[in-house]
Design an enzyme around this catalytic site. Sequence first.
Site, PDB file in Angstrom:
ATOM      1  N   HIS A  60       0.843  -1.194   0.000  1.00  0.00           N
ATOM      2  CA  HIS A  60       0.000   0.000   0.000  1.00  0.00           C
ATOM      3  C   HIS A  60       0.876   1.241   0.000  1.00  0.00           C
ATOM      4  CE1 HIS A  60      -3.376  -2.604   1.872  1.00  0.00           C
ATOM      5  NE2 HIS A  60      -3.561  -2.468   0.568  1.00  0.00           N
ATOM      6  N   GLU A  63       1.706   3.255   3.068  1.00  0.00           N
ATOM      7  CA  GLU A  63       2.436   2.511   4.091  1.00  0.00           C
ATOM      8  C   GLU A  63       3.917   2.426   3.710  1.00  0.00           C
ATOM      9  OE1 GLU A  63       0.140  -1.095   4.408  1.00  0.00           O
ATOM     10  OE2 GLU A  63      -1.606  -0.025   5.156  1.00  0.00           O
ATOM     11  N   GLU A 263       1.068  -5.669  11.001  1.00  0.00           N
ATOM     12  CA  GLU A 263       0.652  -4.265  10.963  1.00  0.00           C
ATOM     13  C   GLU A 263       1.517  -3.474  11.942  1.00  0.00           C
ATOM     14  OE1 GLU A 263      -1.515  -2.975   8.955  1.00  0.00           O
ATOM     15  OE2 GLU A 263      -2.751  -4.633   8.217  1.00  0.00           O
TER      16      GLU A 263
END
Length: 293
Positions: A60, A63, A263
Amino acid sequence: MNVFGGGLNYTGLMVDIQQLCKLYPYIDTGSIGNTVCGREIPYLRIGRGAKEIHFNGAFHANEWITTPMLIQFIKEYADAYSHGKLLYGVDARELYYQSSLWVVPMVNPDGVELILDKPPKGMEGRLMQWNGGSADFSGWKANIRGVDLNDQFPANWEMERDRRQVTNPGPRDYTGIAPETEQEAIAMVKFTRERDFSLVIAFHTQGEEIYWNYNGLEPAISERIAERLAEVSGYRAIKLTGSDAGYKDWFIQEFRRPGFTVELGSGSNPLPYLEFDQIYPKAAAIMVEALRT
């Protein structure tokens, strides 16, 4: 922390790779394929062991902080190996000879460049339209064609498409018209199938969580590994439901081996680079523990 880097964008990444390979000639590099805009998607390899492990970052675009995290880890690993030092308490030379680490630090270079630099020439109007008329692309997750690359894999893709209910290109959550339509996703599938990875980790940001399962297809050891990764980092190991078509989902489904989404950090994306020093030690601890499996 002295972060190794020529910069945060794609150009900086390529400078970093060049410098790393000059400093540490035993690091291998190459390309897994090209992006829509023609940028090479680089990989690095460190280690000579039979056990192959894969980490990736920046699926992404917003990110992008995962890329310097991975580059910094390779730099610290190579330095520890070269000088016979410990890497976060573990013998780096032992890791080097028991495993081969393959890293794709920036899966989505075009998207990262959109956020950190500017839209490609000739695409400004189309991208702004997809972005709701805004020239602020800081929240953009997708590739340059407005497709979410982590919704592009053939692991119940249709279910993810129906769940997302996003029917047009945009900054996030558009799955595309079918799995594996995007060059970056195609390159990741090909790269993964060409190797014999015993474990993969896709690094994302937001939540300090570790996802380790997919539809009961993961091996029993996956949960135990996730608990170890959680223990060394302070993150939470989460049995995730209601998510499909991601890279780790596809890896688990196709190979029945441990695959994880990690994450990093917490707050809102993109995570501020000022938080790098706070986030990195936990990320590094996860990477070392994964290499020890």
